[in-house]
Design a protein around this motif. Sequence first.
Motif, PDB file in Angstrom:
ATOM      1  N   GLY A 154       0.891  -1.099   0.097  1.00  9.22           N
ATOM      2  CA  GLY A 154       0.129   0.302  -0.125  1.00  9.22           C
ATOM      3  C   GLY A 154       0.749   1.362   0.121  1.00  9.22           C
ATOM      4  N   THR A 155       0.318   2.375   0.334  1.00 10.70           N
ATOM      5  CA  THR A 155       1.005   3.657   0.278  1.00 10.70           C
ATOM      6  C   THR A 155       0.913   4.230   1.907  1.00 10.70           C
ATOM      7  OG1 THR A 155      -1.301   4.986  -0.141  1.00 10.70           O
ATOM      8  CG2 THR A 155       0.370   3.982  -2.034  1.00 10.70           C
ATOM      9  N   GLU A 157       0.091   7.344   2.547  1.00  9.89           N
ATOM     10  CA  GLU A 157      -1.073   8.058   2.621  1.00  9.89           C
ATOM     11  C   GLU A 157      -2.467   7.154   3.143  1.00  9.89           C
ATOM     12  OE1 GLU A 157       0.941   8.183   0.107  1.00  9.89           O
ATOM     13  OE2 GLU A 157       1.550  10.093   0.262  1.00  9.89           O
ATOM     14  N   SER A 158      -2.426   6.082   2.410  1.00  7.56           N
ATOM     15  CA  SER A 158      -3.619   5.142   2.909  1.00  7.56           C
ATOM     16  C   SER A 158      -3.294   4.199   4.121  1.00  7.56           C
ATOM     17  CB  SER A 158      -3.847   4.435   1.644  1.00  7.56           C
ATOM     18  OG  SER A 158      -2.799   3.537   1.386  1.00  7.56           O
ATOM     19  N   GLY A 160      -0.617   2.299   4.872  1.00  8.43           N
ATOM     20  CA  GLY A 160       0.059   0.983   4.423  1.00  8.43           C
ATOM     21  C   GLY A 160       0.796   0.346   5.573  1.00  8.43           C
ATOM     22  N   ARG A 209       1.891   5.642   8.620  1.00  8.75           N
ATOM     23  CA  ARG A 209       0.911   6.688   8.226  1.00  8.75           C
ATOM     24  C   ARG A 209       1.637   7.973   8.218  1.00  8.75           C
ATOM     25  NH1 ARG A 209      -2.418   3.401  11.848  1.00  8.75           N
ATOM     26  NH2 ARG A 209      -3.826   2.538  10.810  1.00  8.75           N
ATOM     27  N   THR A 211       3.465  10.726   6.430  1.00  8.69           N
ATOM     28  CA  THR A 211       3.822  10.848   5.114  1.00  8.69           C
ATOM     29  C   THR A 211       5.392  11.484   4.946  1.00  8.69           C
ATOM     30  OG1 THR A 211       2.905  13.287   5.322  1.00  8.69           O
ATOM     31  CG2 THR A 211       1.575  11.397   4.306  1.00  8.69           C
ATOM     32  N   ARG A 247      -3.526  -3.556  -8.247  1.00 13.88           N
ATOM     33  CA  ARG A 247      -4.163  -4.136  -7.145  1.00 13.88           C
ATOM     34  C   ARG A 247      -4.213  -5.744  -7.226  1.00 13.88           C
ATOM     35  NH1 ARG A 247      -9.591  -2.571  -6.272  1.00 13.88           N
ATOM     36  NH2 ARG A 247      -9.855  -2.614  -8.508  1.00 13.88           N
TER      37      ARG A 247
END
Length: 455
Positions: A154-155, A157-158, A160, A209, A211, A247
């Motif tokens: 994931g990232t 921002e989301s 991960g 989380r 950034t 994905r």
Amino acid sequence: MMDIPGISFSGLAASFCFIVLNLKRSDDFTVIGSVYPMLVNVGEDALLSCQLLPKRSATHMKVQWYRSEPSTPVLSYWDGDEVTEMQMEEYKGRVEWIKDDIAQGNMTLKIHNIQPSDNGQYWCHFQEGSYFVEASLQLVVAGLGSAPDIHMEGTVESGGQLVCTAEGWFPEPQVYWKNARGENMLTASEHYIQNGDGLFYVESTLVVRDTSLETVSCVIQSPILHEEKESTIFISEKLQTELASLRVIGPSQPLTVRVGEDIQLTCYLSPKANAQNMEVRWIREHRYPAVSVFMNGDQVAGEQMEEYIGRTVLVSDAIDEGRLTLQIHNAGTSDNGQYRCLFEKDGVYQEATLDLKVAGVGSSLLITMMKWKDGEMQLMCFSDGWFPQPHVQWRDIEGKTIPLFSEVLTHDSYGLFHVETSLLVRNSSIVNVTCSISNSLQVQEKTSAFSLSAW
């Protein structure tokens, strides 16, 4: 140089301080061994020595090295010959006497290829006639495993996560995460598995989380050797890799199979992408051991869970489009539950979750009758092979539920339910009854009718 807290070692050339540890002694001699633990790395050889005092020949004595019981020795020496009849199985072919100084009462045991199971206490036993003396030595085994391997999903921002894995450590290592400033970060979870060789696999997860994070490091440390291995992940680089923009898609609904049928677990990349050079891993709860691992065009056997060995086949005819199917033969109750399908490349992975429901539809129902006194009768209804736990009912001729008298559910060795339920009949107007057992997964029911008028 290897250290245990407060103790310094230099391989097998460590200096020995001696202590007398006698359980029973004669008037003529005693035995001494090392007071300090001996530290040896996995795969090395260990030399365990003990010495008679005053020095005297042990050629005609009975000498043993053992762990917990003298009756099952690591190795025995008696009257000049080795005795191997009662030797512990795990030491056969791995141990030998070093008898250069036996005339001076020194007996050295050499253990080849040290394993984690060799860790612990050893006893050196000398016996002459009815007299014997013993000394205890402590062998400490350490294994410095692989460097940590960090994977990203994931990232940032989301929200991960980073997963750090390493293998081949002994004893259980310590794991921690740190940021670029060297500050420790809060770990989300840790998981340890000790494999068949006694070495530890570790898996640690960190949720990210922030950034502003650019780099994160995972550190694995040996509590005995005071050595550590560290790896660092560059988050911005990982976010630009091919897999970061893809994905993994799995079934949108739970899959249901019957006991004994084959399972088909399919997942694919979206948008389509060639997965030939990716690692694809089907797992249950943790990454290791896995249900199945696909790498470099083939399955990897060494990381597979024991219960899936010989039961899996990979269907990869659409791998150039990113689609793979894992077949699991002969579904059993232990296969029931959640699976995760992971695609991985360049230290980045994406995953999908698959829910598998295993259903066992039991045998035909058998109803028997027992006559009780005062006109009461008890009916018994039996069936085998249900999963998950079934629902049991008695009904009258109009289909109305009759309260059952008793219900007993037991598991067999395959995890399937055996059902025994009884109905106590006191009303002679009830002439027809039905026993029913249903499986909620397949909304399937088996029934058997019984007519009291026939009796």
